[in-house]
Design a protein around this motif. Structure first.
Motif, PDB file in Angstrom:
ATOM      1  N   ALA A 150       0.705  -1.119   0.231  1.00 44.01           N
ATOM      2  CA  ALA A 150       0.199  -0.163   0.063  1.00 44.01           C
ATOM      3  C   ALA A 150       0.836   1.203  -0.095  1.00 44.01           C
ATOM      4  N   SER A 151       0.485   2.749  -0.597  1.00 44.46           N
ATOM      5  CA  SER A 151       1.330   3.784  -1.279  1.00 44.46           C
ATOM      6  C   SER A 151      -0.019   4.662  -0.558  1.00 44.46           C
ATOM      7  N   TYR A 152       0.774   5.999  -0.019  1.00 45.71           N
ATOM      8  CA  TYR A 152      -0.385   7.195   0.052  1.00 45.71           C
ATOM      9  C   TYR A 152       0.065   8.343   0.461  1.00 45.71           C
ATOM     10  N   THR A 153       0.257   9.366  -0.269  1.00 47.66           N
ATOM     11  CA  THR A 153       0.728  10.545  -0.574  1.00 47.66           C
ATOM     12  C   THR A 153       0.364  11.479   0.019  1.00 47.66           C
ATOM     13  N   PHE A 154       0.603  12.110   1.041  1.00 46.90           N
ATOM     14  CA  PHE A 154      -0.463  13.335   2.046  1.00 46.90           C
ATOM     15  C   PHE A 154      -0.462  14.348   1.523  1.00 46.90           C
ATOM     16  N   ASP A 155      -1.690  14.871   0.984  1.00 45.46           N
ATOM     17  CA  ASP A 155      -1.611  16.093   0.095  1.00 45.46           C
ATOM     18  C   ASP A 155      -1.952  17.388   0.781  1.00 45.46           C
ATOM     19  N   LEU A 156      -0.434  17.720   1.907  1.00 41.58           N
ATOM     20  CA  LEU A 156      -0.215  18.544   2.530  1.00 41.58           C
ATOM     21  C   LEU A 156      -0.647  19.818   2.258  1.00 41.58           C
ATOM     22  N   PHE A 157      -0.722  20.563   0.124  1.00 40.59           N
ATOM     23  CA  PHE A 157      -0.532  21.912   0.514  1.00 40.59           C
ATOM     24  C   PHE A 157      -1.519  21.449  -1.379  1.00 40.59           C
ATOM     25  N   GLY A 158      -1.740  20.321  -1.169  1.00 41.73           N
ATOM     26  CA  GLY A 158      -3.324  20.806  -2.410  1.00 41.73           C
ATOM     27  C   GLY A 158      -3.205  21.058  -3.909  1.00 41.73           C
TER      28      GLY A 158
END
Length: 494
Positions: A150-158
């Motif tokens: 599993a992988s996920y990229t956090f959309d910190l800055f949109g």
């Protein structure tokens, strides 16, 4: 060109604080304020136009009519429009393109806003070289691996959020363009049907004028043979007849072209064109809703599409800014592995991994800054496009209202001329029956009538067609668009 995409760490810290505090990284995409004219044209919007027996009312402030073509009170015309809306291939292509865009939006949202999870199963047999001094020179072994990653990229800055917003606004713009195509198709079909009916009537009137000119020529020919008419009179009569005959093929070409165009608009081959309407059976819509300028901007599809394009540009500018900030990704996996199947499925074969990575652009040769400036310029261009679209919409309505007002004046004069010429012709017929005037005087009266009739036919067609143009210029309210789309989806399911 700047050496780096961030000039100072302080700027990055300030922008990061803005994001974390809930501020956006770009413009809101709100439509710029536009001047609201007191009335559309240089003259005030008229309330009525035309004579009492063909009066048309402009209802200022009323809502747009979704099925405005029914105001012509022609079941055939209404059926043709409905057939075109169902079977026109250009419209169907636009609808499928919109469906494709919606699915692409769903795919992008699913890929960007949720973690990706994959299951992997692997079975391999490998041959590896060994050291000459340590055991066999080759090793043969099997590897069995089964894991879930599993992988996920956090959309910190949109970044993903702004990308999704831009694509969603593009879908909205495409939806408004589809609605504009629907209304344009309906207007084009009505105008084409009106022109076809008018050209058919003009062909009939011209054929009658040719017959009258031929009768005059034959009479002058007989008189010339008897010596009572000059050769110049005969030549003038022949020239008049041939000039009329020369105009007929062009009219027939336009008439057939209108029928062919009508068939193609309805999704038919040209040879399957429907029969022409009778121009006299088309009723002039008595009441035409005219939205006030502020409401027009809320229901014109081209203005709504320009507003959606403005939101696309705003989201893309924010996206270009967000791409200058760090991104955080995490990955993880767990499963079983071993050199034999029993070991791979046993407790000793358990494997797992967990990791995180942070990426911060440091040097891209000024590419990110240039991309952001390009997005800012594109947003300014979208604002100008919106302003120009609004002005064009006001002009479209102003021109349509002006055309209808002058069409009414033209038709009034043409109808009077036709009535007077018809009265003159009927009087000449009665006098010829009494032997007071020769038959050629009757034909002269009828020719005058037919020419006046041609002018009236053109005036009637222009007024009917310009009414369709004004209906199209009014657009349609968004809630009516939603209702129409729901009805269309219901029809598909049934």
């Amino acid at each position: 060109m700047r050496a780096a995409d961030f000039s100072t760490p302080r700027r990055a810290i300030v922008l990061a604080a803005m994001v974390l505090s809930g501020c956006t990284l770009g413009p809101t995409g709100a439509a710029p304020d536009m001047p609201q004219p007191a009335h559309y044209g240089v003259e005030a919007t008229p309330t009525t136009s035309g004579p009492a027996d063909a009066r048309q009312t402009f209802a200022l402030g009323e809502r747009a009519v979704p099925t405005w073509w029914e105001a012509y009170r022609s079941p055939e015309l209404s059926a043709w429009v409905e057939e075109a809306l169902q079977k026109n291939y250009s419209l169907s292509q636009a609808l499928h393109s919109l469906d494709s865009a919606r699915e692409q939006l769903r795919a992008q949202v699913g890929a960007s806003m949720f973690p990706s999870i994959d299951a992997v199963g692997q079975s391999t047999r490998q041959r590896a070289l060994g050291l000459p001094t340590m055991g066999p020179q080759t090793n043969l072994y099997n590897v069995f691996v089964g894991e879930i990653s599993a992988s996920y990229t956090f959309d910190l800055f949109g970044v993903e959020r702004y990308a999704n917003s831009a694509l969603a606004a593009q879908v909205d713009a495409q939806s408004y363009q589809l609605d504009a195509a629907r209304r344009a198709l309906a207007a084009n079909l009505v105008i084409t049907a009106v022109n076809g009916a008018a050209l058919r009537a003009q062909v009939q009137a011209t054929e009658r004028l040719i017959a009258l000119a031929d009768a005059d020529t034959a009479e002058i020919q007989r008189r010339s043979e008897l010596g009572s008419a000059a050769r110049g009179d005969l030549l003038n009569a022949q020239t008049s007849a041939e000039s009329l005959r020369a105009s007929l093929p062009g009219l027939r070409t336009q008439w057939q072209a209108a029928r062919h165009a009508l068939a193609v608009l309805m999704g038919r081959t040209p040879d399957a064109a429907p029969p022409d309407l009778d121009l006299a059976q088309l009723s002039l819509p008595e009441r035409v809703p005219v939205a006030i300028p502020s409401e027009l901007l809320k229901q014109r599809p081209d203005v709504l599409a320009a507003d959606a394009a403005l939101k696309v540009a705003a989201a893309e500018e924010a996206l270009a800014t967000a791409e200058m900030f760090p991104s955080l990704s995490i990955t993880g996996s767990f499963g079983q592995a071993g050199f034999t199947w029993p070991k791979a499925t046993g407790a000793a074969g358990a494997i797992w991994s967990l990791g995180a990575s942070v990426s911060q652009p440091l040097f891209r040769g000024g590419a990110l800054q240039a991309k952001r400036r390009a997005a800012q310029d594109a947003y300014l261009a979208s604002q100008d496009n919106y302003r120009q679209t609004v002005l064009n919409a006001f002009q479209n309505v102003a021109d349509s209202l002006s055309a209808l007002t002058h069409d009414a004046d033209t038709l009034t004069a043409a109808a009077e001329a036709r009535r007077h010429s018809e009265q003159f012709w009927r009087d000449a017929e009665r006098r010829a029956q009494l032997g007071a005037i020769p038959p050629n005087a009757t034909r002269a009266g009828e020719k005058q009538f037919q020419n006046a009739r041609l002018t009236e036919i053109r005036a009637i067609a222009a007024r009917l067609a310009d009414t369709a143009t004004l209906f199209q210029a009014m657009g349609i309210a968004p809630d009516q668009v939603t209702a129409a789309n729901k009805q269309e989806e219901l029809n598909k399911k049934n």
